[in-house]
Design a protein around this motif. Sequence first.
Motif, PDB file in Angstrom:
ATOM      1  N   LYS A 158     -43.181  25.186  54.551  1.00 56.59           N
ATOM      2  CA  LYS A 158     -41.700  25.456  54.494  1.00 56.59           C
ATOM      3  C   LYS A 158     -41.447  27.031  55.244  1.00 56.59           C
ATOM      4  O   LYS A 158     -40.373  26.932  55.911  1.00 56.59           O
ATOM      5  N   ASN A 159     -42.246  28.012  55.133  1.00 55.91           N
ATOM      6  CA  ASN A 159     -42.211  29.200  55.809  1.00 55.91           C
ATOM      7  C   ASN A 159     -42.522  29.206  57.149  1.00 55.91           C
ATOM      8  O   ASN A 159     -42.896  30.340  57.815  1.00 55.91           O
ATOM      9  N   ARG A 213     -54.479  12.063  48.335  1.00 58.89           N
ATOM     10  CA  ARG A 213     -54.636  12.760  47.001  1.00 58.89           C
ATOM     11  C   ARG A 213     -54.467  14.250  47.411  1.00 58.89           C
ATOM     12  O   ARG A 213     -53.535  14.951  46.579  1.00 58.89           O
ATOM     13  N   ARG A 214     -54.965  14.729  48.252  1.00 58.62           N
ATOM     14  CA  ARG A 214     -55.120  16.223  48.620  1.00 58.62           C
ATOM     15  C   ARG A 214     -53.548  16.919  48.911  1.00 58.62           C
ATOM     16  O   ARG A 214     -53.173  17.806  48.535  1.00 58.62           O
ATOM     17  N   PHE A 215     -52.882  15.899  49.736  1.00 62.33           N
ATOM     18  CA  PHE A 215     -51.392  16.277  50.228  1.00 62.33           C
ATOM     19  C   PHE A 215     -50.548  16.162  48.822  1.00 62.33           C
ATOM     20  O   PHE A 215     -49.753  17.156  48.616  1.00 62.33           O
ATOM     21  N   LYS A 248     -48.223  21.592  43.968  1.00 57.03           N
ATOM     22  CA  LYS A 248     -48.610  23.071  43.541  1.00 57.03           C
ATOM     23  C   LYS A 248     -50.107  23.144  42.820  1.00 57.03           C
ATOM     24  O   LYS A 248     -50.128  24.193  41.944  1.00 57.03           O
ATOM     25  N   LYS A 249     -50.901  22.444  43.224  1.00 56.22           N
ATOM     26  CA  LYS A 249     -52.189  22.487  42.217  1.00 56.22           C
ATOM     27  C   LYS A 249     -53.122  22.960  43.392  1.00 56.22           C
ATOM     28  O   LYS A 249     -54.619  23.139  43.062  1.00 56.22           O
ATOM     29  N   ALA A 250     -52.604  23.659  44.511  1.00 55.65           N
ATOM     30  CA  ALA A 250     -53.660  24.434  45.442  1.00 55.65           C
ATOM     31  C   ALA A 250     -52.812  25.698  45.783  1.00 55.65           C
ATOM     32  O   ALA A 250     -51.801  25.968  45.603  1.00 55.65           O
ATOM     33  N   ALA A 284     -44.647  26.172  50.279  1.00 57.93           N
ATOM     34  CA  ALA A 284     -44.674  24.715  50.059  1.00 57.93           C
ATOM     35  C   ALA A 284     -44.975  23.911  51.175  1.00 57.93           C
ATOM     36  O   ALA A 284     -44.240  24.172  52.244  1.00 57.93           O
ATOM     37  N   PRO A 285     -45.647  22.816  51.200  1.00 59.88           N
ATOM     38  CA  PRO A 285     -45.968  22.078  52.374  1.00 59.88           C
ATOM     39  C   PRO A 285     -44.722  21.142  52.798  1.00 59.88           C
ATOM     40  O   PRO A 285     -44.184  20.818  51.888  1.00 59.88           O
ATOM     41  N   VAL A 286     -44.524  21.153  54.015  1.00 57.93           N
ATOM     42  CA  VAL A 286     -43.357  20.248  54.585  1.00 57.93           C
ATOM     43  C   VAL A 286     -43.875  18.954  55.104  1.00 57.93           C
ATOM     44  O   VAL A 286     -43.307  17.848  54.828  1.00 57.93           O
ATOM     45  N   LYS A 287     -45.055  19.264  55.803  1.00 60.49           N
ATOM     46  CA  LYS A 287     -45.511  17.772  56.449  1.00 60.49           C
ATOM     47  C   LYS A 287     -46.976  18.053  56.801  1.00 60.49           C
ATOM     48  O   LYS A 287     -47.639  19.119  56.877  1.00 60.49           O
ATOM     49  N   LEU A 288     -47.782  16.957  56.950  1.00 59.69           N
ATOM     50  CA  LEU A 288     -49.026  16.952  57.394  1.00 59.69           C
ATOM     51  C   LEU A 288     -48.744  16.799  58.935  1.00 59.69           C
ATOM     52  O   LEU A 288     -48.303  15.920  59.532  1.00 59.69           O
ATOM     53  N   ALA A 289     -49.145  17.902  59.663  1.00 58.72           N
ATOM     54  CA  ALA A 289     -49.234  18.080  61.019  1.00 58.72           C
ATOM     55  C   ALA A 289     -50.314  17.589  61.756  1.00 58.72           C
ATOM     56  O   ALA A 289     -50.121  17.196  62.969  1.00 58.72           O
ATOM     57  N   TYR A 290     -51.359  17.622  61.354  1.00 57.35           N
ATOM     58  CA  TYR A 290     -52.391  17.069  62.073  1.00 57.35           C
ATOM     59  C   TYR A 290     -53.751  16.777  61.051  1.00 57.35           C
ATOM     60  O   TYR A 290     -53.814  17.245  60.176  1.00 57.35           O
TER      61      TYR A 290
END
Length: 86
Positions: free
Chosen positions: A10-11, A24-26, A32-34, A41-47
């Motif tokens: 997000k940042n 599972r990891r995403f 918030k388990k990582a 906060a993650p927004v998307k899987l980029a690669y």
Amino acid sequence: MWFVYILECKNKSLYTGVTNNIERRFKEHLNKKAHYTSYNAPVKLAYKETYQTRSKALKREAQIKRWTRRKKIALINGDLFLLKRL
């Protein structure tokens, strides 16, 4: 099967990781388990890239983590010309 992945947060930061179960990891990142993504906060899987062994995936993860943001973005965008120049 092992995956090296880059998340866009997000940042606007880029988080690089390795897992043998990308879905599972995403979800763990979203829940918030990582550590890093618990406050970015993650927004998307980029690669993502796929590897046959954990060892190869970890070596690639370490390589990507040493790269500049600009080089990571070139990888995400598939810009091989720029990637080689950086």
